[in-house]
Design a protein around this motif. Structure first.
Motif, PDB file in Angstrom:
ATOM      1  N   VAL A  94       0.845  -1.189   0.000  1.00  0.00           N
ATOM      2  CA  VAL A  94       0.000   0.000   0.000  1.00  0.00           C
ATOM      3  C   VAL A  94       0.879   1.236   0.000  1.00  0.00           C
ATOM      4  O   VAL A  94       1.979   1.234   0.556  1.00  0.00           O
ATOM      5  N   GLY A  95       0.393   2.287  -0.649  1.00  0.00           N
ATOM      6  CA  GLY A  95       1.091   3.558  -0.648  1.00  0.00           C
ATOM      7  C   GLY A  95       0.793   4.342   0.614  1.00  0.00           C
ATOM      8  O   GLY A  95      -0.039   3.942   1.442  1.00  0.00           O
ATOM      9  N   PRO A  96       1.439   5.477   0.800  1.00  0.00           N
ATOM     10  CA  PRO A  96       1.304   6.250   2.034  1.00  0.00           C
ATOM     11  C   PRO A  96      -0.096   6.799   2.283  1.00  0.00           C
ATOM     12  O   PRO A  96      -0.455   7.072   3.436  1.00  0.00           O
ATOM     13  N   SER A  97      -0.895   6.954   1.234  1.00  0.00           N
ATOM     14  CA  SER A  97      -2.247   7.495   1.414  1.00  0.00           C
ATOM     15  C   SER A  97      -3.301   6.412   1.598  1.00  0.00           C
ATOM     16  O   SER A  97      -4.473   6.724   1.800  1.00  0.00           O
ATOM     17  N   CYS A  98      -2.882   5.167   1.548  1.00  0.00           N
ATOM     18  CA  CYS A  98      -3.817   4.040   1.668  1.00  0.00           C
ATOM     19  C   CYS A  98      -3.722   3.457   3.074  1.00  0.00           C
ATOM     20  O   CYS A  98      -2.634   3.110   3.541  1.00  0.00           O
ATOM     21  N   ARG A  99      -4.867   3.344   3.747  1.00  0.00           N
ATOM     22  CA  ARG A  99      -4.891   2.885   5.136  1.00  0.00           C
ATOM     23  C   ARG A  99      -5.431   1.462   5.224  1.00  0.00           C
ATOM     24  O   ARG A  99      -6.488   1.146   4.672  1.00  0.00           O
ATOM     25  N   VAL A 100      -4.710   0.591   5.916  1.00  0.00           N
ATOM     26  CA  VAL A 100      -5.157  -0.791   6.132  1.00  0.00           C
ATOM     27  C   VAL A 100      -6.257  -0.792   7.176  1.00  0.00           C
ATOM     28  O   VAL A 100      -6.109  -0.197   8.249  1.00  0.00           O
ATOM     29  N   ILE A 101      -7.369  -1.473   6.878  1.00  0.00           N
ATOM     30  CA  ILE A 101      -8.447  -1.556   7.872  1.00  0.00           C
ATOM     31  C   ILE A 101      -8.802  -2.991   8.262  1.00  0.00           C
ATOM     32  O   ILE A 101      -9.564  -3.190   9.206  1.00  0.00           O
ATOM     33  N   ALA A 102      -8.250  -4.004   7.579  1.00  0.00           N
ATOM     34  CA  ALA A 102      -8.505  -5.387   8.012  1.00  0.00           C
ATOM     35  C   ALA A 102      -7.392  -6.301   7.543  1.00  0.00           C
ATOM     36  O   ALA A 102      -6.872  -6.165   6.433  1.00  0.00           O
ATOM     37  N   ARG A 103      -7.043  -7.242   8.425  1.00  0.00           N
ATOM     38  CA  ARG A 103      -6.076  -8.288   8.140  1.00  0.00           C
ATOM     39  C   ARG A 103      -6.659  -9.628   8.574  1.00  0.00           C
ATOM     40  O   ARG A 103      -7.508  -9.686   9.464  1.00  0.00           O
ATOM     41  N   VAL A 104      -6.180 -10.700   7.952  1.00  0.00           N
ATOM     42  CA  VAL A 104      -6.563 -12.042   8.390  1.00  0.00           C
ATOM     43  C   VAL A 104      -6.010 -12.248   9.793  1.00  0.00           C
ATOM     44  O   VAL A 104      -4.849 -11.949  10.069  1.00  0.00           O
ATOM     45  N   ALA A 105      -6.860 -12.769  10.691  1.00  0.00           N
ATOM     46  CA  ALA A 105      -6.499 -12.831  12.105  1.00  0.00           C
ATOM     47  C   ALA A 105      -5.626 -14.027  12.460  1.00  0.00           C
ATOM     48  O   ALA A 105      -4.811 -13.954  13.386  1.00  0.00           O
ATOM     49  N   SER A 106      -5.770 -15.166  11.744  1.00  0.00           N
ATOM     50  CA  SER A 106      -5.036 -16.366  12.138  1.00  0.00           C
ATOM     51  C   SER A 106      -4.891 -17.296  10.943  1.00  0.00           C
ATOM     52  O   SER A 106      -5.437 -17.041   9.862  1.00  0.00           O
TER      53      SER A 106
END
Length: 209
Positions: A156-168
């Motif tokens: 992701v670039g600097p203006s893109c915000r992560v809002i979900a990741r795989v938990a396990s």
């Protein structure tokens, strides 16, 4: 400006492929007025748009055949809130890995997406994802996500915000949802989860636009 009121935005669902009816139902639960979009004039009449899953290369061909690809690019570039799920995430990516030669997108999100990253149709699965950056209290428990021939986000670039990741599991930590300004994208299918949090987040984004 919202076409009805700040409490009831009109949100289109791009009806070229995918779970159109399911997205309509979820948007309705969240207080929006869902409508079908297949033509440029219908696109101009909405406050926001959902691009559902399907097959990203086929979706581009259909959008081109319906004279929608360039109008989609223009409305996204002009600030229309847009939410892409699965293939819709690929459609909103600026960069693709494992795509076909010359594959086009709408673009808008500064990210690199790997197509079919989790495998083919037979490798579809369900997993909990951890939500980040949602409204207070909304990220306190995992979101049970459905992945069908899903991509993931590799960069992701600097203006893109992560809002979900795989938990396990084997894919733990993989980025599966992002937001950049008025654009939202998930690798999974929240319309199949029975959990309205992601759609509600998008409806609020449309209201704030």
């Amino acid at each position: 400006m919202l076409s009805k009121s700040t409490s009831q935005p009109t949100i289109g669902v791009l009806a070229l492929q995918g779970d159109v009816r399911e997205h309509h139902r979820m948007l309705g639960h969240c207080g929006a007025v869902p409508v079908t979009v297949r033509r440029p004039e219908e696109l101009l009449a909405v406050d926001g748009l959902v691009i559902p899953g399907g097959e990203s290369t086929t979706m581009v061909k259909l959008a081109t055949a319906f004279d929608l690809l360039e109008p989609l690019r223009k409305r996204v570039a002009d600030g229309m809130p847009t939410f892409g799920t699965c293939a819709g995430m690929i459609m909103l990516a600026d960069r693709i890995r494992d795509g076909i030669e010359g594959q086009e997108t709408i673009g808008g999100i500064d990210m690199t997406v790997r197509r079919n990253a989790f495998g083919r149709q037979v490798d579809s699965f369900e997993a909990d994802v951890s939500l980040e950056g949602f409204h207070p209290g909304e990220s306190s428990h995992p979101f049970h996500a459905v992945f069908i021939r899903a991509p993931w986000v590799e960069e992701v670039g600097p203006s893109c915000r992560v809002i979900a990741r795989v938990a396990s599991g084997e894919a733990a930590g993989r980025i599966v949802a992002v937001r950049q300004d008025h654009l939202l994208a998930t690798a999974f299918h929240p319309e199949l989860a029975g959990d309205v949090r992601v759609h509600d987040y998008f409806v609020e984004l449309v209201k704030e636009a």
